[in-house]
Write a protein that holds these residues in place. Structure first.
Motif, PDB file in Angstrom:
ATOM      1  N   LYS A 272       4.934 -14.254  -1.637  1.00  0.00           N
ATOM      2  CA  LYS A 272       5.532 -13.570  -0.486  1.00  0.00           C
ATOM      3  C   LYS A 272       6.837 -12.868  -0.868  1.00  0.00           C
ATOM      4  O   LYS A 272       7.155 -11.804  -0.339  1.00  0.00           O
ATOM      5  CB  LYS A 272       5.794 -14.563   0.655  1.00  0.00           C
ATOM      6  CG  LYS A 272       4.542 -15.127   1.261  1.00  0.00           C
ATOM      7  CD  LYS A 272       3.863 -14.095   2.109  1.00  0.00           C
ATOM      8  CE  LYS A 272       2.703 -14.705   2.861  1.00  0.00           C
ATOM      9  NZ  LYS A 272       2.043 -13.722   3.713  1.00  0.00           N
TER      10      LYS A 272
ATOM     11  N   GLU B 247       5.916  -9.700  -2.510  1.00  0.00           N
ATOM     12  CA  GLU B 247       5.401  -8.739  -1.540  1.00  0.00           C
ATOM     13  C   GLU B 247       6.522  -8.076  -0.744  1.00  0.00           C
ATOM     14  O   GLU B 247       6.463  -6.881  -0.456  1.00  0.00           O
ATOM     15  CB  GLU B 247       4.432  -9.422  -0.576  1.00  0.00           C
ATOM     16  CG  GLU B 247       3.107  -9.778  -1.178  1.00  0.00           C
ATOM     17  CD  GLU B 247       2.218 -10.548  -0.216  1.00  0.00           C
ATOM     18  OE1 GLU B 247       2.607 -10.728   0.964  1.00  0.00           O
ATOM     19  OE2 GLU B 247       1.142 -10.982  -0.649  1.00  0.00           O
ATOM     20  N   ASN B 248       7.537  -8.844  -0.359  1.00  0.00           N
ATOM     21  CA  ASN B 248       8.635  -8.313   0.448  1.00  0.00           C
ATOM     22  C   ASN B 248       9.947  -8.963   0.008  1.00  0.00           C
ATOM     23  O   ASN B 248      10.396  -9.939   0.610  1.00  0.00           O
ATOM     24  CB  ASN B 248       8.372  -8.573   1.932  1.00  0.00           C
ATOM     25  CG  ASN B 248       9.281  -7.773   2.831  1.00  0.00           C
ATOM     26  OD1 ASN B 248      10.137  -7.034   2.365  1.00  0.00           O
ATOM     27  ND2 ASN B 248       9.107  -7.927   4.121  1.00  0.00           N
TER      28      ASN B 248
ATOM     29  N   MET C 102       5.716  -6.621   7.374  1.00  0.00           N
ATOM     30  CA  MET C 102       4.475  -6.926   8.082  1.00  0.00           C
ATOM     31  C   MET C 102       3.684  -5.651   8.360  1.00  0.00           C
ATOM     32  O   MET C 102       2.463  -5.620   8.192  1.00  0.00           O
ATOM     33  CB  MET C 102       4.775  -7.659   9.387  1.00  0.00           C
ATOM     34  CG  MET C 102       5.233  -9.079   9.180  1.00  0.00           C
ATOM     35  SD  MET C 102       5.833  -9.904  10.673  1.00  0.00           S
ATOM     36  CE  MET C 102       4.545  -9.639  11.830  1.00  0.00           C
ATOM     37  N   VAL C 103       4.374  -4.590   8.766  1.00  0.00           N
ATOM     38  CA  VAL C 103       3.709  -3.311   9.021  1.00  0.00           C
ATOM     39  C   VAL C 103       3.106  -2.766   7.729  1.00  0.00           C
ATOM     40  O   VAL C 103       1.959  -2.313   7.705  1.00  0.00           O
ATOM     41  CB  VAL C 103       4.694  -2.308   9.657  1.00  0.00           C
ATOM     42  CG1 VAL C 103       4.121  -0.904   9.659  1.00  0.00           C
ATOM     43  CG2 VAL C 103       5.058  -2.743  11.061  1.00  0.00           C
TER      44      VAL C 103
ATOM     45  N   THR D 119       2.190  -4.430   5.051  1.00  0.00           N
ATOM     46  CA  THR D 119       1.052  -5.265   4.655  1.00  0.00           C
ATOM     47  C   THR D 119      -0.169  -4.948   5.500  1.00  0.00           C
ATOM     48  O   THR D 119      -1.298  -4.874   4.986  1.00  0.00           O
ATOM     49  CB  THR D 119       1.416  -6.754   4.793  1.00  0.00           C
ATOM     50  OG1 THR D 119       2.556  -7.026   3.988  1.00  0.00           O
ATOM     51  CG2 THR D 119       0.267  -7.639   4.376  1.00  0.00           C
ATOM     52  N   THR D 120       0.028  -4.730   6.793  1.00  0.00           N
ATOM     53  CA  THR D 120      -1.083  -4.391   7.675  1.00  0.00           C
ATOM     54  C   THR D 120      -1.697  -3.051   7.290  1.00  0.00           C
ATOM     55  O   THR D 120      -2.923  -2.915   7.223  1.00  0.00           O
ATOM     56  CB  THR D 120      -0.610  -4.349   9.140  1.00  0.00           C
ATOM     57  OG1 THR D 120      -0.036  -5.607   9.476  1.00  0.00           O
ATOM     58  CG2 THR D 120      -1.744  -4.029  10.080  1.00  0.00           C
ATOM     59  N   ILE D 121      -0.846  -2.078   7.016  1.00  0.00           N
ATOM     60  CA  ILE D 121      -1.361  -0.752   6.634  1.00  0.00           C
ATOM     61  C   ILE D 121      -2.093  -0.843   5.297  1.00  0.00           C
ATOM     62  O   ILE D 121      -3.161  -0.246   5.125  1.00  0.00           O
ATOM     63  CB  ILE D 121      -0.199   0.266   6.571  1.00  0.00           C
ATOM     64  CG1 ILE D 121       0.317   0.554   7.982  1.00  0.00           C
ATOM     65  CG2 ILE D 121      -0.630   1.549   5.884  1.00  0.00           C
ATOM     66  CD1 ILE D 121       1.577   1.376   8.024  1.00  0.00           C
ATOM     67  N   LYS D 122      -1.542  -1.600   4.364  1.00  0.00           N
ATOM     68  CA  LYS D 122      -2.174  -1.744   3.051  1.00  0.00           C
ATOM     69  C   LYS D 122      -3.518  -2.458   3.134  1.00  0.00           C
ATOM     70  O   LYS D 122      -4.462  -2.092   2.436  1.00  0.00           O
ATOM     71  CB  LYS D 122      -1.226  -2.518   2.118  1.00  0.00           C
ATOM     72  CG  LYS D 122      -1.620  -2.470   0.664  1.00  0.00           C
ATOM     73  CD  LYS D 122      -0.490  -2.964  -0.205  1.00  0.00           C
ATOM     74  CE  LYS D 122      -0.759  -4.373  -0.624  1.00  0.00           C
ATOM     75  NZ  LYS D 122       0.237  -4.896  -1.563  1.00  0.00           N
ATOM     76  N   SER D 123      -3.626  -3.447   4.009  1.00  0.00           N
ATOM     77  CA  SER D 123      -4.880  -4.190   4.131  1.00  0.00           C
ATOM     78  C   SER D 123      -5.970  -3.372   4.817  1.00  0.00           C
ATOM     79  O   SER D 123      -7.154  -3.628   4.625  1.00  0.00           O
ATOM     80  CB  SER D 123      -4.663  -5.492   4.879  1.00  0.00           C
ATOM     81  OG  SER D 123      -4.370  -5.250   6.232  1.00  0.00           O
ATOM     82  N   ARG D 124      -5.606  -2.392   5.599  1.00  0.00           N
ATOM     83  CA  ARG D 124      -6.603  -1.549   6.294  1.00  0.00           C
ATOM     84  C   ARG D 124      -7.170  -0.463   5.392  1.00  0.00           C
ATOM     85  O   ARG D 124      -8.169   0.135   5.703  1.00  0.00           O
ATOM     86  CB  ARG D 124      -5.995  -0.914   7.538  1.00  0.00           C
ATOM     87  CG  ARG D 124      -5.764  -1.916   8.637  1.00  0.00           C
ATOM     88  CD  ARG D 124      -5.323  -1.234   9.889  1.00  0.00           C
ATOM     89  NE  ARG D 124      -5.109  -2.228  10.933  1.00  0.00           N
ATOM     90  CZ  ARG D 124      -4.804  -1.926  12.165  1.00  0.00           C
ATOM     91  NH1 ARG D 124      -4.669  -0.663  12.518  1.00  0.00           N
ATOM     92  NH2 ARG D 124      -4.628  -2.859  13.055  1.00  0.00           N
ATOM     93  N   GLN D 125      -6.498  -0.197   4.300  1.00  0.00           N
ATOM     94  CA  GLN D 125      -6.969   0.883   3.416  1.00  0.00           C
ATOM     95  C   GLN D 125      -7.979   0.407   2.422  1.00  0.00           C
ATOM     96  O   GLN D 125      -8.197  -0.653   2.095  1.00  0.00           O
ATOM     97  CB  GLN D 125      -5.804   1.502   2.663  1.00  0.00           C
ATOM     98  CG  GLN D 125      -4.900   2.279   3.583  1.00  0.00           C
ATOM     99  CD  GLN D 125      -3.675   2.848   2.856  1.00  0.00           C
ATOM    100  OE1 GLN D 125      -3.399   2.499   1.716  1.00  0.00           O
ATOM    101  NE2 GLN D 125      -2.960   3.705   3.525  1.00  0.00           N
TER     102      GLN D 125
END
Length: 105
Positions: free
Chosen positions: A41, A44-45, A96-97, A99-105
């Motif tokens: 973690k 990641e950030n 968090m934003v 990570t969310t964008i990265k996981s959707r791609q």
């Protein structure tokens, strides 16, 4: 409208039980310890732990100034602490934003 909704729910329940749960579709979790998860973690950030350290450092310095009687500097440090906490929350939300964008791609 509410009666119509109740009729739809009742009809759905009358159709029969839900399909059985497929255990293959459930998510699996790896055995990851606290230290491994913390390091992952942090990679990641990295701004969140840095913000936490800054917040604690400013808080400690503010308390020391308060004990020594430097009320003006202590007040300034408490305001800096609030700013550091705010920046930590912003970096947490930003991570968090991202990570969310990265996981959707």
């Amino acid at each position: 409208r509410q009666l119509e909704r109740a009729v739809v729910v009742t009809l759905a329940m009358a159709a029969g039980p839900p399909p059985p749960l497929d255990p293959d579709s459930l998510p699996t979790f790896t055995d990851e310890g606290f230290a491994d998860k913390f390091l992952r973690k942090t990679r990641e950030n990295p701004l969140v732990p840095l913000g936490c350290l800054c917040t604690v450092g400013v808080l400690a310095y503010g308390v020391i100034c308060f004990k020594k009687g430097h009320t003006r500097r202590s007040q300034l440090m408490m305001r800096a602490r609030v700013l550091a906490q705010g920046l930590t929350i912003v970096s947490l939300a930003g991570g968090m934003v991202a990570t969310t964008i990265k996981s959707r791609q």
